[in-house]
Design a protein around this motif. Structure first.
Motif, PDB file in Angstrom:
ATOM      1  N   UNK A 179       0.834  -1.308  -0.014  1.00 52.17           N
ATOM      2  CA  UNK A 179       0.038   0.068   0.058  1.00 52.17           C
ATOM      3  C   UNK A 179       0.978   1.296  -0.123  1.00 52.17           C
ATOM      4  N   UNK A 180       2.167   1.428   0.634  1.00 53.27           N
ATOM      5  CA  UNK A 180       2.868   2.307   0.537  1.00 53.27           C
ATOM      6  C   UNK A 180       3.578   2.674  -0.846  1.00 53.27           C
ATOM      7  N   UNK A 181       3.576   1.945  -1.605  1.00 48.37           N
ATOM      8  CA  UNK A 181       3.858   1.877  -3.105  1.00 48.37           C
ATOM      9  C   UNK A 181       2.887   2.195  -3.981  1.00 48.37           C
ATOM     10  N   UNK A 182       2.069   2.768  -3.456  1.00 51.63           N
ATOM     11  CA  UNK A 182       0.749   3.068  -4.434  1.00 51.63           C
ATOM     12  C   UNK A 182       0.508   4.604  -4.420  1.00 51.63           C
ATOM     13  N   UNK A 183       0.099   5.202  -5.848  1.00 52.84           N
ATOM     14  CA  UNK A 183      -0.526   6.572  -5.598  1.00 52.84           C
ATOM     15  C   UNK A 183      -2.145   6.401  -5.109  1.00 52.84           C
ATOM     16  N   UNK A 184      -2.684   7.461  -4.543  1.00 51.37           N
ATOM     17  CA  UNK A 184      -4.078   7.494  -4.375  1.00 51.37           C
ATOM     18  C   UNK A 184      -5.140   7.227  -5.262  1.00 51.37           C
ATOM     19  N   UNK A 185      -4.695   7.476  -6.424  1.00 47.85           N
ATOM     20  CA  UNK A 185      -5.560   7.505  -7.823  1.00 47.85           C
ATOM     21  C   UNK A 185      -5.013   6.260  -8.751  1.00 47.85           C
ATOM     22  N   UNK A 186      -4.206   5.572  -7.994  1.00 44.43           N
ATOM     23  CA  UNK A 186      -3.988   4.147  -9.102  1.00 44.43           C
ATOM     24  C   UNK A 186      -5.056   3.195  -9.245  1.00 44.43           C
ATOM     25  N   UNK A 187      -5.286   2.644 -10.480  1.00 44.74           N
ATOM     26  CA  UNK A 187      -6.581   1.804 -10.744  1.00 44.74           C
ATOM     27  C   UNK A 187      -6.010   0.790 -11.813  1.00 44.74           C
ATOM     28  N   UNK A 188      -4.913   0.850 -12.436  1.00 41.86           N
ATOM     29  CA  UNK A 188      -4.705  -0.154 -13.473  1.00 41.86           C
ATOM     30  C   UNK A 188      -3.442  -0.876 -12.909  1.00 41.86           C
TER      31      UNK A 188
END
Length: 338
Positions: A165-174
């Motif tokens: 989860x720390x390696x995600x942007x808040x808007x990541x979707x694909x």
């Protein structure tokens, strides 16, 4: 050393080894160095004040690719030798380019990751460090197993196995990036809403990042050899086109976005593959500025930044950032060049 990249001394203490949230600050409260393309003048601020540097009608372009846990561990069938797989780039629904860490493998050998997931080595590494492997599952079923078994790629400056989860942007979707498209990490939904309230347009593209480091300093991993798949919605292209006609800024959030947009505007292809190498002297056709993190010495990304700002001014700004103790890498501080 890649032409256009920079050599400088980066003290190990400036490597951000923990996410901002684990350092006691919000993700959108990291520091931001703002550089003028014309003068090279740098001012220092906080990222949550990004709206103060943009105007109504300007466009921010973000990458929606979601980071996958790209390290898988298994055993060679028969010998039971342990092997680590670092996914490098998707070929099709079941096959990937991958870095195999461990014993030398031959074509046809099989790797077992669990009772549910196995892979066959179709093409072992030869001219490049990457092999081609074919998984026993495909499509969403394969991604389910990867998410169940894998862990995110982390490099030597990160000593804690932070959750995916720390390696995600808040808007990541694909899902698809094996390394986080990290320039977008500092955005919070609150900041995005604040930018939109000011009339700044936020649009999206998708580019799945490949593996940037093959654990071998002697291997020349030139950007032109790095093919990445991108997709740009027609709405995004339309909004960018309107902004450029009106003289508004188009700001790419990250080097991945620059590569995708510049490739699309050069070829006329909204979907495809890019191996574009952007370097000093390259004439930018789609973007006016870039929002990015701070890049390590000799990184190819520094050659790209030198297409936005003269290299001597970039070098001076980086020296200032070191002096001011900015933090580097995916969990570090930000740099806006406009």
């Amino acid at each position: 050393m890649i032409a256009g990249s920079l050599k400088f001394n980066l003290p190990p203490s400036l490597n951000a080894s923990a996410p901002p949230e684990r350092r006691g600050i919000r993700r959108d409260h990291v520091r931001m160095m703002v550089l003028s393309k014309e003068t090279g003048y740098a001012c220092h601020d906080s990222f949550y004040r990004l709206d103060q540097y943009l105007n109504e009608g300007d466009v921010l372009v973000l990458n929606t690719s979601r980071t996958i846990p790209a390290i898988l561990r298994g055993c060679l069938t028969g010998s039971q030798k342990e092997v680590e797989i670092r996914l490098a780039g998707k070929i099709d629904e079941s096959r990937w380019h991958a870095l195999i860490v461990g014993p030398t493998v031959q074509a046809g050998e099989r790797i077992s990751f669990s009772g549910r997931l196995k892979a066959a080595v179709e093409q072992p590494a030869k001219e490049t460090p990457l092999s081609v492997i074919c998984f026993s599952k495909s499509g969403t079923n394969l991604f389910d197993e990867i998410y169940s078994l894998g862990e995110p790629i982390r490099y030597e400056y990160i000593d804690t196995p932070w959750n995916l989860d720390y390696y995600q942007t808040v808007f990541a979707s694909h899902p698809g990036s094996v390394e986080m498209p990290s320039a977008g990490r500092a955005f919070s939904w609150e900041l995005i809403f604040k930018l939109r309230r000011k009339g700044i347009k936020i649009v999206f593209i998708q580019l799945h990042t490949g593996l940037s480091y093959f654990l071998d300093d002697n291997f020349d991993h030139h950007p032109s050899k790095n093919r990445e798949e991108y997709a740009i919605p027609e709405e995004t292209l339309s909004i960018i086109g309107e902004a450029r006609k009106e003289g508004r800024w188009v700001i790419a959030v990250g080097t991945t976005v620059v590569r995708a947009l510049e490739t699309a505007f050069s070829t006329g292809q909204a979907h495809g593959w890019t191996n574009l190498f952007i370097h000093p002297g390259y004439e930018l056709k789609a973007v006016d500025g870039i929002l990015t993190g701070l890049h390590e010495p000799e990184a190819s990304h520094l050659a790209m930044l030198s297409a936005f700002i003269p290299q001597d001014k970039l070098y001076g700004a980086y020296a200032d950032a070191v002096e001011a103790k900015y933090l580097w890498h995916e969990f570090g501080d930000m740099n806006l060049i406009i």
